[in-house]
Write a protein that holds these residues in place. Structure first.
Motif, mmCIF file in Angstrom:
data_model
loop_
_atom_site.group_PDB
_atom_site.id
_atom_site.type_symbol
_atom_site.label_atom_id
_atom_site.label_comp_id
_atom_site.label_asym_id
_atom_site.label_seq_id
_atom_site.Cartn_x
_atom_site.Cartn_y
_atom_site.Cartn_z
ATOM 1 N N LYS A 43 -5.014 15.065 1.008
ATOM 2 C CA LYS A 43 -3.748 14.664 0.392
ATOM 3 C C LYS A 43 -2.530 15.220 1.122
ATOM 4 C CE LYS A 43 -6.149 13.853 -3.884
ATOM 5 N NZ LYS A 43 -6.620 14.369 -5.175
ATOM 6 N N LEU A 44 -2.749 16.179 2.016
ATOM 7 C CA LEU A 44 -1.647 16.733 2.811
ATOM 8 C C LEU A 44 -1.533 16.083 4.190
ATOM 9 C CD1 LEU A 44 -1.949 20.529 1.938
ATOM 10 C CD2 LEU A 44 -0.013 19.033 1.413
ATOM 11 N N LYS A 45 -2.361 15.105 4.475
ATOM 12 C CA LYS A 45 -2.308 14.477 5.797
ATOM 13 C C LYS A 45 -0.998 13.718 5.999
ATOM 14 C CE LYS A 45 -7.236 14.142 6.804
ATOM 15 N NZ LYS A 45 -7.158 15.121 7.895
ATOM 16 N N LYS A 46 -0.708 13.458 7.253
ATOM 17 C CA LYS A 46 0.612 12.962 7.656
ATOM 18 C C LYS A 46 1.013 11.652 6.993
ATOM 19 C CE LYS A 46 3.382 12.779 11.877
ATOM 20 N NZ LYS A 46 3.332 12.972 13.343
ATOM 21 N N GLU A 47 0.063 10.752 6.772
ATOM 22 C CA GLU A 47 0.402 9.453 6.192
ATOM 23 C C GLU A 47 0.110 9.384 4.701
ATOM 24 O OE1 GLU A 47 1.923 6.892 7.634
ATOM 25 O OE2 GLU A 47 2.122 8.073 9.461
ATOM 26 N N ASP A 48 -0.308 10.496 4.115
ATOM 27 C CA ASP A 48 -0.728 10.435 2.718
ATOM 28 C C ASP A 48 0.446 10.616 1.760
ATOM 29 O OD1 ASP A 48 -2.588 11.041 0.237
ATOM 30 O OD2 ASP A 48 -3.929 10.441 1.861
ATOM 31 N N ARG A 49 0.155 10.900 0.518
ATOM 32 C CA ARG A 49 1.080 10.747 -0.610
ATOM 33 C C ARG A 49 2.275 11.690 -0.645
ATOM 34 N NH1 ARG A 49 -3.866 10.945 -4.102
ATOM 35 N NH2 ARG A 49 -4.563 10.209 -2.057
ATOM 36 N N LEU A 50 2.251 12.777 0.102
ATOM 37 C CA LEU A 50 3.367 13.723 0.079
ATOM 38 C C LEU A 50 4.101 13.767 1.415
ATOM 39 C CD1 LEU A 50 1.708 16.605 -1.974
ATOM 40 C CD2 LEU A 50 3.426 14.973 -2.770
ATOM 41 N N ILE A 51 3.369 14.009 2.484
ATOM 42 C CA ILE A 51 4.008 14.070 3.802
ATOM 43 C C ILE A 51 4.492 12.686 4.226
ATOM 44 C CG2 ILE A 51 3.668 14.622 6.238
ATOM 45 C CD1 ILE A 51 3.796 17.066 4.445
ATOM 46 N N GLY A 52 3.729 11.649 3.910
ATOM 47 C CA GLY A 52 4.128 10.288 4.284
ATOM 48 C C GLY A 52 5.509 9.919 3.772
ATOM 49 N N GLU A 73 0.835 -1.207 0.000
ATOM 50 C CA GLU A 73 0.000 0.000 0.000
ATOM 51 C C GLU A 73 0.866 1.252 0.000
ATOM 52 O OE1 GLU A 73 -4.223 -0.822 2.218
ATOM 53 O OE2 GLU A 73 -2.461 -0.640 3.487
ATOM 54 N N LYS A 74 1.886 1.227 0.839
ATOM 55 C CA LYS A 74 2.746 2.408 0.912
ATOM 56 C C LYS A 74 3.557 2.573 -0.363
ATOM 57 C CE LYS A 74 2.912 3.265 5.806
ATOM 58 N NZ LYS A 74 3.697 3.515 7.021
ATOM 59 N N ARG A 75 4.030 1.459 -0.917
ATOM 60 C CA ARG A 75 4.791 1.581 -2.163
ATOM 61 C C ARG A 75 3.920 2.191 -3.259
ATOM 62 N NH1 ARG A 75 8.130 -2.896 -5.697
ATOM 63 N NH2 ARG A 75 6.222 -4.138 -5.481
ATOM 64 N N LYS A 76 2.690 1.730 -3.347
ATOM 65 C CA LYS A 76 1.790 2.272 -4.367
ATOM 66 C C LYS A 76 1.478 3.742 -4.092
ATOM 67 C CE LYS A 76 -2.480 3.280 -6.002
ATOM 68 N NZ LYS A 76 -3.525 4.175 -5.471
ATOM 69 N N MET A 77 1.087 4.041 -2.849
ATOM 70 C CA MET A 77 0.716 5.411 -2.498
ATOM 71 C C MET A 77 1.892 6.368 -2.667
ATOM 72 S SD MET A 77 -1.606 7.564 -1.294
ATOM 73 C CE MET A 77 -2.893 6.743 -0.363
ATOM 74 N N TYR A 78 3.093 5.919 -2.252
ATOM 75 C CA TYR A 78 4.253 6.803 -2.246
ATOM 76 C C TYR A 78 4.984 6.852 -3.583
ATOM 77 C CZ TYR A 78 3.742 6.940 2.879
ATOM 78 O OH TYR A 78 3.281 7.113 4.161
#
Length: 569
Positions: free
Chosen positions: A310-319, A219-224
């Motif tokens: 999309k700016l949340k801590k675990e989302d695609r940019l900050i995460g 999930e993280k690899r895909k999101m990030y």
């Protein structure tokens, strides 16, 4: 496989529901039933009785699929929906996370009825939505509605299966819509990755399904990667007033920065989860290929929409930016994309308007803390703030990539040395020795007592500051041989000027150059390291994981900038 397993309910008949989930299951011979809250869409589906999917993986590849022989129900038709779900073993939820709470109420009723009617067979719910661990989010809402008996039934018979949605649904062309108003245009991504261990029934076995037992990593690899680079294209492209993602991709400067952001994230993923160079290279090639199809005119306003989420801590940019910091990688280009997200304005998007209203009465650092859920991560806050100020003033997204390369390299060496060897002043000095390929043992030795706020007392200057000042003084400093001639005043004041620039970066970021004050910013408390007990507590608080290591890394990057401005790097 039984006939029962050849049916699926697709709850959410939008682009991904109709254009991806339906595509995979239809090709595998499943009977499809759609459920949606949009009456007009349901009427249209039932009236047309078929629709077209156009899959465009590349300019050279095109596939048209006619989906037919399905049923479609509005969410208010609960009796019919319940009957259909009773006949099926798989349900796919293809909705936005914002709809979870309401849909959980409907699913809870279905579970309660199944429990009361003793329908003792599995129902696997595929969480086909673009967010982290959607099953955990949905389960919280579901359990608020379920009785004790319903929860017991859930644990025995209901599977919540996380999936990775990589296929993109794009607005079809006017020509496509004229031919078929229900046409769905996609990038044709062929696979759906699913969490194998979450199934309660027999998992479907067909070509397009890829099973994993480590879904959180995937999930993280895909999101990030996919979601990250998509967001970078959107937010930087909006700064140039582009309308479509493909315009950002075709802009050389934006493409370079997007690839750099992808590389930052990818390297962090490798360090965090152990992906090999070859694995990530192959993965990233697929990412870039999927984005670069000029036929897929995805709108920037759509991709950039809802920046609050999309700016949340675990989302695609900050995460991924935080993952970079944990692993000693400077998230320079990720931070730039975050800054651009704070400047994103779309009249159609309430979230972007909310952010802009907040910024009218608050500083950018306050906004970062509020929307990105950051606090002690002061270095990342500063990086984003620096980018925001530059973009606000010029809207120029271009960067001197050779300059950034130098500061990023010194950031990483500084982080690595402080993590491995300790002694902030000496580690910063040694980082520069490694970078330039020559050393000065006397200079290094003279910094021995500078660590931990001088002699590990905490009440003196940070070793990153003092070590940085020493390194700059070794390039531009008052010379002994000129002391009795003219006092070497010109060089002395040049050294002051450069040291003041470093001082100012510390003040901007930490509010102080004093070790104890910096500790309070990054730990929430200060440490006097003279005793073993305190040193142990200091280490347990992450001092040499990502706290003091990052201070030294940032100081090294600032010194690199100052020396480069003066022509020394």
């Amino acid at each position: 496989m039984s006939n029962q397993a050849k049916n699926i309910i697709i709850w959410g008949a939008g682009k991904i529901g109709r254009g991806f989930i339906a595509d995979l299951f239809f090709k595998a011979g499943y009977n499809l039933t759609f459920v949606d809250s949009n009456w007009e869409l349901i009427k249209q589906l039932n009236s047309q009785k078929q629709y077209t999917i156009v899959n465009l993986p590349s300019l050279e590849e095109k596939e048209e699929v006619i989906i037919k022989d399905f049923q479609a129900f509005h969410i208010s038709e609960k009796d019919q929906i319940f009957q259909k779900i009773n006949e099926r073993s798989i349900l796919s939820l293809v909705v936005f996370p914002s709809a979870f709470e309401q849909i959980a109420k409907d699913i809870a009723l279905i579970i309660e009825k199944r429990s009361m009617n003793k329908i003792n067979r599995p129902l696997d719910i595929l969480m086909s939505t673009n967010t982290f661990q959607p099953s955990e989010q949905f389960k919280k809402y579901l359990f608020k509605e379920l009785s004790k008996a319903g929860r017991e039934y859930f644990y025995q018979y209901i599977g919540l299966v996380d999936t990775l949605i990589i296929r993109m649904g794009i607005e079809p062309t006017p020509e496509m819509k004229e031919k078929d108003a229900l046409t769905v245009l996609t990038n044709g991504y062929p696979e759906l990755t699913l969490d194998r261990k979450s199934f309660k029934g027999e998992p479907p076995q067909f070509k397009s399904f890829v099973y994993t037992t480590n879904m959180s990593h995937e999930e993280k690899r895909k999101m990030y990667t996919y979601n990250t680079i998509h967001a970078v294209y959107a937010y930087l492209g909006e700064q140039k007033e582009y309308q479509y993602i493909i315009e950002s991709i075709q802009d050389q400067a934006i493409q370079q920065m997007a690839v750099e952001a992808l590389n930052e994230s990818s390297r962090a993923l490798q360090k965090e989860f152990g992906y090999s160079d070859e694995e990530m290279k192959e993965w990233n090639n697929r990412v870039l290929k999927n984005m670069a199809n000029p036929m897929l005119k995805d709108k920037i306003n759509r991709v950039g929409a809802d920046p609050i989420r999309k700016l949340k801590k675990e989302d695609r940019l900050i995460g991924p930016a935080l993952m970079c910091i944990r692993n000693g990688i400077m998230p320079y280009f990720l931070a730039k994309a975050v800054a651009a997200a704070f400047l994103f304005v779309s009249e159609e998007d309430q979230a972007s308007r909310t952010i802009q209203e907040y910024l009218k009465n608050h500083s950018i650092k306050e906004a970062i803390r509020e929307f990105c859920q950051l606090d002690r991560e002061v270095e990342l806050i500063q990086l984003i703030s620096d980018h925001y100020q530059k973009l606000s003033e010029t809207k120029n997204v271009n960067e001197d990539l050779s300059r950034i390369k130098v500061k990023k390299q010194l950031y990483e060496i500084g982080f690595e040395y402080e993590k491995e060897y300790r002694g902030c002043a000496q580690c910063l000095i040694a980082a520069f020795f490694k970078y330039v390929g020559k050393s000065n043992p006397s200079l290094f030795q003279s910094a021995s007592g500078f660590s931990g706020g001088m002699a590990i007392t905490g009440d003196g200057p940070c070793g990153g500051y003092s070590g940085g000042t020493m390194i700059m003084g070794s390039y531009v400093g008052r010379r002994l041989e000129k002391l009795d001639i003219d006092g070497d005043k010109e060089t002395q004041y040049k050294a002051y000027e450069m040291a003041q620039k470093l001082h100012d970066k510390f003040i901007e970021t930490y509010g102080s150059v004093i070790c104890a004050d910096i500790h309070k910013q990054i730990f929430g408390k200060s440490f006097c390291l003279k005793s073993k007990e305190v040193r142990k507590e200091f280490e347990e608080a992450g001092a040499h994981l990502d706290k003091c290591t990052t201070v030294v890394a940032m100081a090294a990057s600032w010194v690199a900038d100052i020396l480069r401005d003066e022509g020394y790097l």
